[in-house]
Design an enzyme around this catalytic site. Structure first.
Site, PDB file in Angstrom:
ATOM      1  CD1 TRP A  11       0.288  -1.238   3.069  1.00 12.62           C
ATOM      2  CD2 TRP A  11      -0.141   0.905   3.526  1.00 12.62           C
ATOM      3  NE1 TRP A  11       0.797  -0.965   4.322  1.00 12.62           N
ATOM      4  CE2 TRP A  11       0.535   0.347   4.633  1.00 12.62           C
ATOM      5  CE3 TRP A  11      -0.521   2.236   3.588  1.00 12.62           C
ATOM      6  CZ2 TRP A  11       0.850   1.076   5.783  1.00 12.62           C
ATOM      7  CZ3 TRP A  11      -0.217   2.963   4.736  1.00 12.62           C
ATOM      8  CH2 TRP A  11       0.464   2.382   5.810  1.00 12.62           C
ATOM      9  CG  ASP A  12       4.858   0.717   1.207  1.00 15.76           C
ATOM     10  OD1 ASP A  12       3.919   0.121   1.751  1.00 15.76           O
ATOM     11  OD2 ASP A  12       6.046   0.527   1.499  1.00 15.76           O
ATOM     12  CD  GLU A  46       3.181  -3.660   8.827  1.00 17.26           C
ATOM     13  OE1 GLU A  46       4.361  -3.887   9.135  1.00 17.26           O
ATOM     14  OE2 GLU A  46       2.810  -3.481   7.657  1.00 17.26           O
ATOM     15  CE  LYS A 104       7.480  -2.040  11.242  1.00 20.02           C
ATOM     16  NZ  LYS A 104       6.967  -3.028  10.278  1.00 20.02           N
ATOM     17  CD  GLN A 105       4.104   1.475   9.833  1.00 19.84           C
ATOM     18  OE1 GLN A 105       4.674   0.436  10.074  1.00 19.84           O
ATOM     19  NE2 GLN A 105       3.762   1.845   8.630  1.00 19.84           N
TER      20      GLN A 105
END
Lengths: 750, 750
Positions: free
Chosen positions: A319-320, A461, A575-576
């Site tokens: 999906w990046d 994630e 994580k992000q």
């Protein structure tokens, strides 16, 4: 001049990193930034775009071609290799202007190597190298040149029925892939103006007794063909013809053709930052890395998560593409953006198969998508470092936001380009199938009179199988709104074609139900007192700690922190960006206070354990007016692949390579963040907030198929509409509309 | 004679096991089967029912009182303890008739110890012991008797402000609990007809120079009081008065009073199996273990998962009560069954608090329930044996079936007893609040027009956070049906009272919604081709292996196999019956083929890693006509606490003790399985299937407050309605109705 990236000195420990840093490529193939004498042990790779292979039950991944640039020089019988003799001086560089890799090495015995190489942007099959040696003291030189077919694979081998023939001064390597029996041909020809070129059974040899100060140059002309290329009938003869043609033209002419094509591309994409050459270079390098992995030539593949720098992450598209890369292409290279959107349309069947596999309707796009759109992520992706047992992760099963992201991508492309055709050529169908999937995945909570999206993994994630993830629910809402808008547009403009699409996919009943879904979907909203959005149901109840504190608990290096039982799982360490990704992408939906509250809450809890994180925090920081922070994180994101400050392992899984999401994300920070560009359906707006040190930010852009030059300074924007434009476009600068006729130029104060 | 359980010989490694095996108790307290010279290191415990304490942040657990039965005999200055000198002969036994523990030990020096002790069923505070020593060769004897206040606690200490006084020949230990400041008093008096009893500062001493062959007997009279006992004002004086009264009566009279009360109980519960004395003894022992932990005296506590054998599992009550134990009490001891049902009604507020804590409405009953009904299960229950890190389990959060089980329990009790009052005294309210919770937990899947129950843990605890667990969904359906039926009954019989209940809990709107929930709840059903029910969504897609194969992967002994990352998680290996629990409990809902299909599918995949498993497989086997298998597993279940064939550790968590669920489950297999007893609203039915070797199965039972004697043989049932009965009851034998008038006797062929 676009710029050059150079590193001096040789350090064995940087071989892996430099392989990615000095990557060249043309979107058809990527060639790692290794040296001529390197082999698979130094991770030499010539990674082919869009050709995947699975060997047995191992992971399916892109095929690496054999290396046609292998050369070892011998000087008085000794290999002149940096691996065997520490060089006295060494330099490696990329000239981004034409994507040319250079290398210069001097040994303490007075022997020097200088080389240049490129993968042609003018002819995607063509590769060429120039290799020059110089002897300060004279002596016997031998250059051994071959196609190195001992290939570095993560899950190989992928090639069988290998043959190597030489015909008329050309070596031809032929093989086929194991799974699909696709043919691969690599042809190679060595030429030297200074010495005779001999052919042995396995390659070329050039030998010469050199006098002091003499120079010997050899050129390699190579070509890579695969049978799946739509334009080729006979790969073998095509490859031979190609190298012969290249040899006839010679290195400089090939280089010129390549440079000319690169010039056209840079003409569209070059960003200039007055007052901050360091930022400019990093941003241009980020753009460069995107370009070498960009599928200019096809709509059957997009940009893998590690570009064409190898086989990591199975060479798959994530999906990046939609969230981190597509904005750059939509703005600067809309034709290529169209390829990327078409890639999703072309792989709709794969997404349908995935939905069906899981018992849902519609299209469930893959976390790891290859050429068919089927899901190639495995259920077990890494190993528990304590027990050696494979870890069951749910990347493949639960990242349902990807279908929403695909809709978002198509819609953003449409807004910027007004490309009705893309909707009619499958875009609308893809959008409807995606929202249909999301509807069929969702549940209605009677007690609360709302739809919820349960058991998902969001952008963060580390926390898998959570409920009502903020990012997932918001993306779904946006997808539903886009779907509704697409229906309105097509109803107005192409009612019959819309009717056909709806009939084709039996969408009549769903239309109403999905509208209800849109209206009643639960969106986690800012909490009244704090303004903070809970990342998912129950997130606030998990242990509140920071990445720094958490990492003190690490027992073994590289232990995986995420689900099901990593140390981050039951904590608020993420994580992000997840919530902050929402407030960065959809900043207009939140007040400044709310954006700030979420930024301040989540930033200290974010590990930035993914290259997808810092750029988003930088973007969000701009929207929060935290320009110092934004600049700092922009620089960190733009330097990702320059600094090598990224994870090489997740658990025991190798994940090194280039980071196109960070590359695209850096561009987003610069243009969408500092530049403040935003696309609407019929206009674009700017709300610039330049870093103090930037005097101006200049770039070109396309909107509705019209080309513009933009130069943003503090307090003013200079807009130039190209003379070749055909229609008026409205630019909204801080809320004020400015109409730009073709050929017009305006300086607008803000 | 009920029977005696005896073990000969001494083995240090069995101390822990025998402590559970030779447990005595009266439901008010349990006293482990340890020897007089044992201390906390040998896990001596006098576990109090219904009094819990939490020390700081440690686990809340039942309070252990100090040990008033501590005696060490010295012979010529040397301690005569099995821990210090290996006995030449040793015997330990329980006479189940009166729950009397005996011990006989002979040392190689001719010194013998013989003791008896009991905890009175006639007066719950009273404990008494008789301790006799015999010297073959004569010598100096000293008996050191004290209240041993060095208590074995798992998460203690729980007592503070400890004092020990002696007043008029009585030692009195006083203390209070830390959390609730409840007072505990233990009084002790030592008496000997053969020697003078001295009092030291810490206890009693009896010394005598013995001649060859002489015998010395001492008696201990003890009393345990706690301030929470509703019938006591001054614990201390009550305890002193109690031991003085006991001493005046003497050991034999106390024993007789105790035996008389036990006789009354056995009169209701004794099962006789002609032709299989081994099975009979095991079943009686199972019944015995239930009885010693049965709260005859209160409705504010039920039966903890390890009875009163210690503090394991926090002395908490689980769903085991409703599913595994209540059937026995409903049938044999309906007044006590009423206590158990009232316990859930009395703790409704705790269940409401838990529902609210999680954001739901209604009553979410606790996985680990103590006296308040609040959830005392912690989020982290065991430690990862590889990293030492606590494991986040979801027992507390996701076992929503417990609320359905509570409804099931009340409904089964109601069917057997016809006790309308229980419905009016809170039973109906409890039922409505449970189904309201289940409704508020559930989701509607629009795409499939059905309600689903997501993110739960079922009976099989290895697989957490799964969707549409068969057991959970079926239990919920049954609860919904019971709730609907209760409304019908109350509407007919007590319309105003029903209206009051509905108004009180604002249930009007929910009534309709929950009816819809009942009608549209998804029930995993037998697959068409195989007849097998999928345990939960996606279960069939997990790795198909067997417990034996799986366990080959074990790296460390005692490693936890369940969620989140035990080796069973991603496999079809289950800890205990889940689907088969459904087909065993609701066997009439499935065809014989379906029951067999599920039995055959799940049995080889079941670890039986819980004492809740084998009895259910035995019960299911009866329903499948697999009598050999049923008998084998019945014997295994009935022998659980006799054989010690159970897990002592889950991860690094100690879980030893008695197993009331297996005890009750064994009774279920005998009476509901082989006997084929089933309760309906106004009648009971029998469909016996006796094991071949059983000549007959005889027991007494209550139904609708009427008492019966039942003797089932192959082909015939003898029914006796007691003369004191007041109404006719219909028995249905293999579908044929037989009306039993009070005082009637019938032999019915089948």
């Amino acid at each position: 001049m676009v710029g050059t990236i150079t590193e001096h000195g040789f350090n064995k420990e940087q071989i892996e990193f430099f392989g990615s840093k000095f990557l060249i490529g043309n979107g058809f193939l990527g060639y790692r930034g290794t040296l001529e004498e390197y082999t698979k042990h130094e991770l030499v790779a010539c990674t082919l775009s869009g050709l995947y292979d699975q060997n047995g039950t191992k992971w399916r991944e892109p095929v690496n071609a054999p290396n046609p640039f292998f050369i070892v020089a011998q000087y008085n019988g000794e290999d002149m290799s940096v691996l065997k003799r520490k060089p006295a001086a060494h330099m490696q560089s990329i000239d981004m202007q034409g994507a040319v890799h250079s290398r210069q090495t001097t040994f303490d015995n007075g022997f020097c190597i200088a080389s240049r190489r490129f993968v042609s942007m003018a002819d995607k099959h063509v590769m060429a190298a120039e290799y020059t040696v110089f002897c300060e003291h004279g002596g016997d030189i031998s250059l051994n040149i071959k196609i190195d077919s001992d290939i570095w694979d993560l899950n190989g081998p992928h090639l069988e029925n290998v043959s190597l023939n030489h015909k008329g001064g050309v070596f031809v390597y032929c093989a086929n892939t194991i799974e699909l029996k696709e043919k691969i041909v690599v042809a190679q020809k060595a030429v030297s103006a200074h010495a005779e070129v001999f052919e042995t059974g396995s390659g070329f040899v050039i030998q010469k007794a050199m006098s002091s100060g003499e120079t010997l140059t050899a050129n390699i002309y190579a070509a890579v063909y695969k049978s799946s290329d739509e334009d080729i009938e006979n790969c073998e003869s095509a490859a031979i013809a190609s190298v012969n043609a290249s040899a006839r033209l010679g290195f400089e002419k090939l280089l010129a053709a390549n440079a000319a094509r690169w010039q056209q591309i840079w003409d569209d994409v070059l960003v200039t930052i007055d007052g901050d050459k360091e930022a400019e270079l990093a941003l241009r390098y980020s753009t460069y890395l995107l370009l070498v992995s960009t599928p200019f030539h096809t709509s059957h593949v997009a940009i893998p998560a590690r570009g064409l720098s190898g086989q990591v992450y199975k060479g798959a598209m994530f999906w990046d593409t939609e969230i981190y890369m597509l904005p750059f292409y939509c703005c600067c290279l809309p034709k290529t953006a169209r390829n990327l959107v078409l890639y999703r349309i072309n792989t709709l069947e794969g997404a349908r198969r995935k939905a069906k596999e899981y018992g849902y309707r519609g299209a469930f796009y893959a976390w790891e998508s290859q050429e068919t759109g089927d899901e190639y992520c495995t259920e077990y992706n890494l190993n528990d470092i304590f027990t050696g047992r494979p870890i069951r992760t749910y990347f493949r099963d639960k990242q349902v936001h990807i279908s929403a992201d695909v809709v978002y991508g198509i819609w953003e492309y449409y807004k910027m380009t007004g490309d009705d055709e893309i909707l009619l050529e499958g875009g609308a169908e893809t959008i409807f199938e995606c929202v249909r999937f999301l509807y069929s995945y969702s549940y209605f909570k009677c007690d609360k009179d709302r739809f919820e999206i349960l058991d998902v993994t969001g952008a963060d994630e580390y926390h898998e199988r959570i409920h009502n993830d903020a990012f997932t629910n918001v993306m779904t809402k946006k997808a539903l709104e886009a779907a509704a808008r697409v229906i309105e547009i097509l109803e107005t403009k192409y009612p019959e074609k819309l009717a056909n699409i709806i009939e084709k996919i039996d969408y009549v009943k769903d239309k109403k139900a999905i509208d209800d879904f849109k209206n009643k979907l639960y969106i986690p909203s800012p909490q009244k007192e704090t303004g903070v959005i809970e990342q998912y149901d129950g997130y606030f109840k998990t242990e509140d700690t920071t990445p720094r504190e958490l990492k003190k608990r690490i027992i073994k290096k590289d232990e995986y922190l995420g689900s099901p039982n990593g140390i981050a799982v039951n904590t608020q360490v993420i994580k992000q960006a997840d919530v902050v990704l929402v407030t960065a992408l959809f900043d207009k939906d939140y007040t400044l206070d709310q954006k700030l509250a979420n930024f301040n809450y989540y930033e200290p809890r974010t590990e930035h354990g993914s290259s997808l994180s810092t750029c988003i925090y930088a973007l969000a920081a701009v929207k929060c007016d935290l320009l110092d922070y934004a600049y700092k994180y922009f620089m960190r994101a733009a330097h990702t692949d320059l600094s090598g400050d990224y994870k090489l392992y997740a658990g025991d899984l190798y994940i090194g390579g280039t980071h196109p999401a960070a590359n695209g994300g850096s561009w987003m920070v610069a243009i969408l963040g500092f530049g403040g560009l935003r696309a609407y359906e019929r206009e674009v707006s700017f709300e610039p907030k330049l870093p103090e040190r930037w005097k101006s930010l200049a770039f070109r852009m396309y909107c509705q198929n019209q080309k513009f030059e933009v130069k943003i300074a503090h307090g003013s924007i200079i807009l130039n509409s190209f003379a070749c434009n055909t229609k008026e476009i409205t630019f909204v600068i801080y809320g004020k509309k400015h109409k730009m006729q073709p050929g017009a130029a305006q300086t607008i104060k803000y």
